[in-house]
Design an enzyme around this catalytic site. Structure first.
Site, short mmCIF file in Angstrom:
data_model
loop_
_atom_site.label_atom_id
_atom_site.label_comp_id
_atom_site.label_asym_id
_atom_site.label_seq_id
_atom_site.Cartn_x
_atom_site.Cartn_y
_atom_site.Cartn_z
N TYR A 1 29.44 84.68 48.71
CA TYR A 1 30.45 83.97 48.18
C TYR A 1 30.32 82.52 48.28
CZ TYR A 1 35.44 81.75 47.87
OH TYR A 1 36.18 80.78 48.03
N SER B 1 34.64 75.66 48.29
CA SER B 1 35.19 76.30 49.58
C SER B 1 34.53 75.77 50.88
CB SER B 1 34.78 77.91 49.40
OG SER B 1 35.11 78.40 50.83
#
Length: 333
Positions: A152, A127
């Site tokens: 995350y 990501s």
């Protein structure tokens, strides 16, 4: 090829399965179908592909090591595309264990299965969140990513480090893809486009964080999938040469790429495009930057272009129009 796609009921996983099937590959789709967001949406995605020639769906939790090894034993996958993950930056601050279970422990099982079952190439989702507090633009895989600001992001960076370890220690070829703000039909309901369209159509205010000053490399899902499938046959090779001017490179069969739009879009313009397509003005609730969010993402994708000759081609105007068309049809509004 015989390809496993994890997260096949998810947004990017669903589109990836369709593309691979259209290319003639045999695809096994794996998903736990958890309730992080509307399970009906996930099931409806699956309904579009279950029954297609060459597709098999299995409902397995990545943390079930025995079931995972049995699956790999049964299918002799040539390649694995790992898109299964607990997504969402804000939720990682509320329910951190879900991210460790899925994104770290689950990914370890994927690595172990690939290692022990002679998979030729593992492609996995990372990501743009890994760039954290980085302020140098555009974001490059050569930049240090040592300061994540959400759990995350930390789990996604952990995935990259874990993959490198398996590439280095066991010769497993791995390619990590740092996705940049993916959007499009069948998208995730917790993402800005989905939230904004639903709120505006129902005369509800939208929350606009960072006082509307954010910018993103919004990337249409078909562009993401195009880059991904081009990289599948582009299997990393071990290279013992020391590349002193590229600290992001490794002698292991390991690669990392940014995959996203190399044009940033201001959040206010993003909203204006939605308003124009819906022919309705948004009621805006301006708020400060959320914990864990960054004000700007901006992808340097030169390495991706050099590797597979590809750059995204879908404009924000066309991409949002396609999403709105899908949304109106799916929700009958």
């Amino acid at each position: 090829m015989s390809i496993l796609v994890t997260g096949s009921a998810g947004f990017i996983g669903y589109h990836t399965c369709i593309r691979l099937l259209d290319m003639g590959h045999t695809v096994v789709g794996l998903d736990h179908v958890n309730a992080y967001y509307d399970v009906n949406l996930k099931r409806d995605r699956l309904k579009q592909i279950i029954g297609r020639d060459g597709f098999t769906f299995v409902e397995i939790d990545l943390n079930d090591a025995d079931a995972m090894h049995a699956l790999f034993e049964a299918h002799a996958f040539e390649q694995v595309v790992n898109l299964a993950a607990q997504a969402g930056v804000p939720y990682s601050l509320e329910n951190p264990k879900a991210y460790i279970d899925s994104n770290v422990s689950g990914f370890l099982n994927v690595l172990e299965c690939c290692r022990h079952h002679s998979v030729k190439h593992l492609v996995y989702a990372s990501s743009s969140s890994v760039y954290g507090q980085n302020t140098e633009m555009p974001f490059s895989t050569q930049h240090p990513v040592d300061h994540p600001i959400s759990l995350y992001a930390a789990t996604k960076r952990a995935n990259e480090l874990m993959a490198h370890t398996y590439s280095s220690a066991f010769g497993l070829p791995t390619t990590g893809l740092r996705f940049f703000t993916v959007y499009g039909p069948w998208g995730r309901p917790d993402m800005a486009l989905f939230l904004f369209v639903g709120a505006i159509l129902n005369d509800r205010p939208i929350d606009v964080y960072n006082e509307g000053q954010s910018q993103r490399s919004f990337t249409y899902v078909d562009d993401i999938v195009e880059g991904l499938v081009r990289l599948l046959p582009h299997i990393p090779q071990a290279d013992e040469r020391v590349i002193s001017d590229r600290p992001d490179r490794s002698s292991a069969p390991f690669r990392l790429y940014n995959i996203g739009n190399d044009q940033t879009v201001a959040l206010e313009y993003f909203i204006a495009v939605i308003e124009g397509l819906l022919d309705k003005k948004a009621q805006k609730n301006y708020l400060p930057l959320r914990t864990g969010d960054v004000p700007v993402t901006y992808a340097d994708i030169d390495d991706l272009e050099k590797a597979v000759g590809y750059r995204p081609t879908t404009s924000i105007e066309v991409g949002i129009e396609k999403f709105v068309s899908w949304y109106r049809k799916y929700y009958r509004v």
